[in-house]
Structure formats: C-alpha cells, structure tokens
Motif scaffolding. Structure first.
Motif, mmCIF file in Angstrom:
data_model
loop_
_atom_site.group_PDB
_atom_site.id
_atom_site.type_symbol
_atom_site.label_atom_id
_atom_site.label_comp_id
_atom_site.label_asym_id
_atom_site.label_seq_id
_atom_site.Cartn_x
_atom_site.Cartn_y
_atom_site.Cartn_z
ATOM 1 N N GLU A 173 -69.651 -7.068 -95.642
ATOM 2 C CA GLU A 173 -68.532 -7.969 -95.933
ATOM 3 C C GLU A 173 -69.102 -9.273 -96.465
ATOM 4 O OE1 GLU A 173 -65.297 -7.417 -95.773
ATOM 5 O OE2 GLU A 173 -65.038 -5.700 -94.432
ATOM 6 N N SER A 195 -66.856 -5.812 -89.941
ATOM 7 C CA SER A 195 -65.443 -5.434 -89.860
ATOM 8 C C SER A 195 -65.431 -3.929 -89.650
ATOM 9 C CB SER A 195 -64.711 -5.771 -91.161
ATOM 10 O OG SER A 195 -64.962 -4.768 -92.123
ATOM 11 N N GLN A 197 -64.296 -1.807 -91.494
ATOM 12 C CA GLN A 197 -63.874 -1.313 -92.797
ATOM 13 C C GLN A 197 -64.105 0.188 -93.009
ATOM 14 O OE1 GLN A 197 -62.087 -3.026 -94.960
ATOM 15 N NE2 GLN A 197 -61.930 -1.209 -96.240
ATOM 16 N N LYS A 200 -62.057 2.443 -90.602
ATOM 17 C CA LYS A 200 -60.613 2.556 -90.830
ATOM 18 C C LYS A 200 -60.342 3.411 -92.056
ATOM 19 C CE LYS A 200 -59.661 -1.987 -93.021
ATOM 20 N NZ LYS A 200 -58.743 -3.130 -93.029
ATOM 21 N N ARG A 219 -70.365 -11.696 -87.724
ATOM 22 C CA ARG A 219 -71.017 -12.008 -89.000
ATOM 23 C C ARG A 219 -72.048 -13.098 -88.782
ATOM 24 N NH1 ARG A 219 -65.796 -11.469 -93.169
ATOM 25 N NH2 ARG A 219 -65.174 -9.477 -92.254
ATOM 26 N N GLN A 233 -60.071 -10.064 -85.730
ATOM 27 C CA GLN A 233 -59.193 -9.702 -86.839
ATOM 28 C C GLN A 233 -58.043 -8.826 -86.352
ATOM 29 O OE1 GLN A 233 -61.380 -7.650 -89.945
ATOM 30 N NE2 GLN A 233 -61.945 -9.575 -90.927
ATOM 31 N N ASP A 235 -56.804 -5.911 -87.859
ATOM 32 C CA ASP A 235 -57.330 -5.063 -88.925
ATOM 33 C C ASP A 235 -56.348 -3.913 -89.162
ATOM 34 O OD1 ASP A 235 -59.458 -4.414 -90.720
ATOM 35 O OD2 ASP A 235 -59.925 -2.722 -89.394
ATOM 36 N N HIS A 443 -64.512 -8.907 -102.982
ATOM 37 C CA HIS A 443 -63.925 -8.598 -101.671
ATOM 38 C C HIS A 443 -64.947 -7.784 -100.872
ATOM 39 C CE1 HIS A 443 -60.982 -8.256 -98.616
ATOM 40 N NE2 HIS A 443 -60.731 -6.982 -98.822
ATOM 41 N N HIS A 444 -65.054 -6.516 -101.136
ATOM 42 C CA HIS A 444 -66.165 -5.719 -100.620
ATOM 43 C C HIS A 444 -66.307 -4.490 -101.509
ATOM 44 C CE1 HIS A 444 -62.971 -3.399 -98.853
ATOM 45 N NE2 HIS A 444 -62.702 -4.291 -97.926
ATOM 46 N N GLY A 480 -56.740 -10.875 -95.935
ATOM 47 C CA GLY A 480 -57.235 -10.405 -97.220
ATOM 48 C C GLY A 480 -57.401 -8.913 -97.164
ATOM 49 N N GLY A 481 -57.170 -8.247 -98.286
ATOM 50 C CA GLY A 481 -57.340 -6.803 -98.291
ATOM 51 C C GLY A 481 -57.310 -6.263 -99.694
ATOM 52 N N SER A 482 -57.266 -4.945 -99.765
ATOM 53 C CA SER A 482 -57.296 -4.316 -101.080
ATOM 54 C C SER A 482 -56.862 -2.863 -100.987
ATOM 55 C CB SER A 482 -58.715 -4.384 -101.666
ATOM 56 O OG SER A 482 -59.634 -3.730 -100.809
ATOM 57 N N ARG A 484 -58.211 0.752 -101.822
ATOM 58 C CA ARG A 484 -59.611 1.174 -101.800
ATOM 59 C C ARG A 484 -59.890 2.244 -102.840
ATOM 60 N NH1 ARG A 484 -59.548 -3.036 -98.281
ATOM 61 N NH2 ARG A 484 -58.442 -2.503 -96.365
ATOM 62 N N GLY A 525 -55.439 -1.549 -97.361
ATOM 63 C CA GLY A 525 -55.138 -2.266 -96.114
ATOM 64 C C GLY A 525 -55.394 -3.743 -96.235
ATOM 65 N N ILE A 526 -55.493 -4.335 -95.083
ATOM 66 C CA ILE A 526 -55.626 -5.786 -95.021
ATOM 67 C C ILE A 526 -56.173 -6.146 -93.653
ATOM 68 C CG2 ILE A 526 -53.298 -6.165 -94.071
ATOM 69 C CD1 ILE A 526 -53.067 -8.590 -95.976
ATOM 70 N N ALA A 527 -56.784 -7.289 -93.542
ATOM 71 C CA ALA A 527 -57.148 -7.808 -92.222
ATOM 72 C C ALA A 527 -56.783 -9.283 -92.160
ATOM 73 C CB ALA A 527 -58.638 -7.624 -91.958
HETATM 74 N N1 ASP Z 1 -62.462 -5.554 -94.157
HETATM 75 C C1 ASP Z 1 -61.879 -6.637 -94.910
HETATM 76 C C2 ASP Z 1 -62.339 -7.967 -94.383
HETATM 77 O O1 ASP Z 1 -62.848 -8.047 -93.283
HETATM 78 C C3 ASP Z 1 -60.408 -6.621 -94.896
HETATM 79 C C4 ASP Z 1 -59.834 -5.461 -95.616
HETATM 80 O O2 ASP Z 1 -60.227 -5.215 -96.763
HETATM 81 O O3 ASP Z 1 -58.969 -4.816 -95.035
HETATM 82 O O4 ASP Z 1 -62.178 -8.975 -95.028
#
Ligand code: ASP
Length: 579
Positions: A173, A195, A197, A200, A219, A233, A235, A443-444, A480-482, A484, A525-527
């Motif tokens: 992340e 996370s 991530q 999930k 982190r 979070q 999550d 984002h990731h 924040g999220g996206s 995938r 998703g989002i967290a």
């Molecule tokens: N894992 C992401 C974060 O910690 C959130 C996500 O993309 O759902 O920012």
C-alpha cells in the motif's frame, strides 16, 4: 452491591431516595462542618456532601480522601441549595451516611478534569489516567457509536464481517512492512498487513460478494504529525459491481453515519469531481469544499506584458479573498511569508486590491485596465483582494491550495461541525517517482485501469486513468478504493509496468494471480480510515484522542515504553542472534 445508580444519573425526581454510588474523587472542598466531594465515573459527576453534625464518623473519614481515591457511599438524595445548571446532576446532591474507601490513590501527575494541566507527553505516559477525563470518554464513546452504526448498516445490506490474518506476507500500500520473525522457521518473517487487500480480493473469488471488516492495519512510514503506525480501517469489498455501485453503497453508509452521529440529513447526492479538476480548481486532491475561494488560471492574461516573473512562469493564477482589500500591508506580508516557507516553497505573492482605483504590487508593469481584466476573469468584485502565484504549474497550484486552506482557517470558513463530503474520481493509475524514474501505482497495484485507457498502458502509462476514487470530508481523505483487476494477464502487465520481474511478481503475488484463473468475479471496494473519520465527526483534528492507546508522533507508546529491546536469548531463539 457496589452501586444503585451511576454518577451521571440522579435528578430532581430522585430526591428523598436512598442511593449507593461508587466512583473516583475528582475534587473535595473541605469547610468547617461540611465537605463537598465531586464523585466521578464515566457517566458523569455527582456532588456528595458530608456533614459533621449528622454523621461525624463518616465526616472524619471523608477528610482523608484525596484526589482519585475510589470510594463507595450510601446516602440520601437532597435538593441542592446552589444548583449547577452546567451539570446534568446539578439539581441534587447526596448527603453521605456511609463511606467505604475501596482504594486509595497517589496524587495524580495532572488534574483529571474536563480541562487538564498535563502536557501531552505526561498524559500519554499515564494514558489510563487521561482516559478518565470526560473529553476522552466521549471520544471513545463516539468511536463505539460509529463502529456500531457501520456494523448495523452494512450487515443490513448483507455484508458479512470476516476476519483476515495479521501474520501474512507483504501487501503493498506504498509503505514499509512491519515484520515479525518466525521462531519455527529461522530466517523467515511474516509481514503485518498494510491492509487486508489481497485477502478481501480472495474472498471475492470465494463468492463472499459483500465483505467488510473493522480491522487494524500496520504501516511502517516515516511518521508525519498525526499518523499512527497502526490504525483502523473499515475495509470493504463487493463482487459484481461497477464503480457506480460502490460509490452509491458507501455514500449510503456515510449519509447514515452523518444522520446517526451528528444528526445531519444529507438528501442530495455527494458532489463528484475528477482528480484533474480537483488539482486545477483547488490545488489539492482532497478539497475542502466548505468554502469557495477556488483557483483561477490567468496565465493567458498575465504574460507578455514585460513582467519577467510572470513571463517565465509556466502558470500564473490565484484566488480571491472576499472583502480582503482592507488587509494591511503587514497582514499581506504574513501571507507572503507563509507561501515562502520551505514546505511550500514559492518565491512570493502578487496582490491586487480591488478598490477604486484598483491597486497592485505590480503597478509598474500593468495598467489599471489589465488589472481589471484579471479581476473580471477571477469574478472578483469591489473590495476583494486577489492573490497570485507564478511558478511551475504543479507547484503554483499546490501553493495556492495551501494558501487557500490557510486563509480558510484564518477567516473562520472551516467550521468543524459543518460537513461537506465529496467524491474525487478518475485518479491517474500511475505516478512517476522522480528519484528512481519508476512508475508507482497511485492507489495500489491491484487497481484496474479504465477499460478505455488500457490501450495506453504500454505507450503512455502516465495518462492512463484508474477506476479509483476517494471519499473526501472537510479536506480529509476519509476513504479510498478502486475497481480491481480480476484477470491474470492484466495483473501481470501491471506488475511488469511497476518494475517487478516475472519471478518477483510470482513469488509475492503468485497466489492472487493463480486465484484469478479460477473464476474470479469482477469486484471492487473501498476502505475508510476509522480513526480520522471519527475525529472529524467529533469536530476535532487530533486522531490520538479517538484511539484508546495511541502512539506518539515518534511512533512510541510512552506508557508501556515500546518499542524496546529484547534479550539476547530471545534474539537467538528467533534466529536473529549476532553469532
Ligand atoms: N486497501 C486500500 C487501502 O488501504 C483500500 C482499497 O482499495 O479498498 O487504501
């Protein structure tokens, strides 16, 4: 029975009742013949009165009570002679007939009241005492209420709360991992999740199409003010969804929280802005939209008039301070110093006072007519102040964004109990790290590019937009999220772009790419950052107040003194001995 009521409970209607209370002595006032004590627990404060004439033994005992003694008293509720309208129990007091000292206390190192005289370090060292104070108790209660509401709301929507492991492998992340050495496998390490991530996403492959978890993340970052190495979070992940579905679901959750927690009914949909527009209009990707003062680009009007500073700049633009023309030279100088600080790092500000006649700090180079053109372009009116910055585009906008927030604070435009959420969408997929000249996932690495931009991945990676979004509240990114990637090929192209060798990608994320080959559904998703969200709903900046046992700005827990060394034997056992 230790108590019949708590210390926040007694009212006029209880007058005449015999009650038993237990709690802490917050304060005592000893007078001749009578002692008043404020007895505290987490529900409130009740005044106790000890009367020498009526119960001399109890009175004598009460004389021994110091601050923070734990006591139990039994007595009669009576009407108070001088009522305290600021206290919910302020109409009554309890005349003590029996007193048991349950425990004594050393004199606490700071006062344990609404306001305290203790500095932050001292209070963190004795966190268990600071936590007795009402503001912290209210903060933790607010946090509890938010968590409960999140659980209720999501559970009603068919989400399942599922726990994922803490001893895992790196989840990128963008921070460093905290690692845990394995005793059973010397030389091998777990990483704590930045996370959940990857887990999930695997749950989506497994068919748990609506997942959430209120979960700790870790982190190892260089600590900035008000960052915690471990934080919580909310999550969430959903399968068979597009961006729109995710935004709608979590807009619903946010509205429910605003309603339940701060009693604000937000009927209208949250505004949405693209990342590009946010940078252009606010100079930041998490705009505070509680106030206007947006940025206007006047490069085309300001250049080629012989003023070198403007002519050589990539961007000339500014903001309008409503009714700011009355600002003194001194006040403007302060603003100039603000933008010249190294953290912001621009060379200065040009000002224009929209008076009659119009006046500016660059009158030598520009006619009144030209200044009026700027004024019109920027929608300024008579009495306003225009502040301009000229520099490289990104730096100038960023500086204006910071100046805007600074002025917002100065002018009282950022009311903490006003709530202005918005979505920022269409983030770039990648950003270039100038030092290493390598692409990073903004984002990731699991974020999907917009399908219409996939063709650009190889030719022009910097222009590819992601199906990624942030929820911003009052100038803070609270979520924040996206959407995938759920396809092996695309995921491996992504790793390649990010500079992973095939072997590295396989070693680190082979399990995920393999899972994508067994019927992975489209998902996203989002967290939310729970600590920050709760602090904002509580109208505060400092997230530490909303965490029971936080670490300080240097990542230390001052109470238990961690991190700390471990002994040679333990190191040896973990395969970390210095032999
Ligand atoms: N894992 C992401 C974060 O910690 C959130 C996500 O993309 O759902 O920012």
């Amino acid at each position: 029975m230790y108590r019949s009521h708590n210390c926040g409970e007694l009212r006029g209607e209880h007058i005449g009742n015999e009650v038993t209370l237990s709690g802490w002595v917050q304060r005592s006032r000893v007078m001749s013949g009578q002692i008043f004590i404020d007895l505290r627990d987490r529900y409130g404060i009740t005044q106790l009165s000890f009367i020498d004439n009526e119960h001399p033994d109890v009175f004598a005992n009460a004389k021994k009570l110091g601050r923070e003694f734990v006591v139990q008293i039994t007595g009669k509720v009576v009407e108070r002679q001088s009522k305290n309208p600021n206290l919910p129990t302020g109409d009554v007091e309890v005349v003590a007939e029996a007193l048991t000292i349950l425990n004594s206390s050393k004199t606490p190192p700071f006062t344990i009241e609404q306001d305290t005289d203790g500095g932050e370090e001292l209070r963190m060292t004795y966190r268990y005492l600071d936590l007795r104070r009402a503001p912290l108790q209210q903060a933790l209660k607010l946090r509890h209420n938010v968590s409960m509401e999140v659980r209720n709301y999501l559970s009603e929507q068919d989400f399942l709360e599922i726990e994922t492991p803490y001893l895992i492998k790196s989840t990128p992340e963008g921070a460093r991992d905290f690692v845990v050495p394995s005793r059973m496998h010397p030389g091998h390490f777990y990483a704590l999740p930045q996370s959940p991530q990857t887990f999930k996403q695997l749950l989506m492959v497994s068919g748990y199409d609506k997942y959430f978890q209120i979960v700790r993340c870790f982190r190892d970052e260089d600590l900035r003010a008000d960052r915690q190495p471990e934080f919580t979070q909310i999550d969430c992940e959903m399968a068979f969804v597009e961006q729109e579905d995710v935004l709608n679901t979590f807009e619903g959750l946010t509205k429910a929280l605003l309603k339940k927690i701060v009693n604000i009914d937000m009927q209208k949909p949250f505004p949405r802005i693209t990342y590009a527009d946010a940078m252009e209009t606010y100079g930041i990707d998490k705009p505070d939209i509680r106030f206007d003062m947006t940025l206007t680009d006047i490069t085309h009007l300001a250049q080629n008039k012989g003023f070198q500073v403007f002519d050589q700049a990539e961007y000339v633009g500014g903001i309008v301070v409503k009714d700011g023309a009355s600002m003194s030279r001194k006040e403007i100088d302060k603003l100039i110093n603000f933008v010249k600080r190294p953290q912001i790092g621009v060379k200065g500000l040009v000002w224009v006072k929209c008076n009659d006649p119009i006046k500016s700090s660059v009158d030598k180079f520009f006619t009144a007519e030209q200044l009026n053109q700027w004024k019109n372009e920027m929608n300024a009116t008579s009495g306003d102040l225009i502040l301009l910055i000229a520099d490289e585009g990104y730096r100038a906008r960023k500086a204006l964004g910071e100046l805007r927030l600074h002025l917002g604070n100065m002018l009282g435009l950022r009311n903490p109990m006003e709530f202005a959420p918005l979505w920022v969408v269409d983030f770039p997929l990648l950003e270039k790290d100038d030092e290493s000249d390598r692409w990073h996932a903004m984002h990731h690495p699991f974020t999907s590019p917009k399908p219409e931009d996939i063709a650009l991945l190889k030719s022009d990676p910097g222009s590819v937009r992601a199906n990624a979004y942030d929820l911003v509240l009052n100038g803070n990114e609270i979520g924040g999220g996206s959407i995938r990637i759920h396809n092996r090929e695309l995921q491996s192209t992504m790793f390649e772009l990010l500079g992973f060798s095939k072997e590295d990608a396989e070693a680190q994320f082979g399990f995920l790419m393999q899972a994508f080959e067994y019927g992975a559904p489209p998902h996203g998703g989002i967290a939310f950052g729970l600590d920050r969200l709760v602090a904002i709903l509580g109208g505060q900046e400092n997230i530490r107040n909303f965490i029971a046992f936080p670490k300080n700005n240097a990542g230390r827990d001052l109470m238990i003194e961690s991190p700390s060394t471990i002994d040679a034997e333990q190191l040896e056992e973990l395969g970390l001995g210095l032999v």
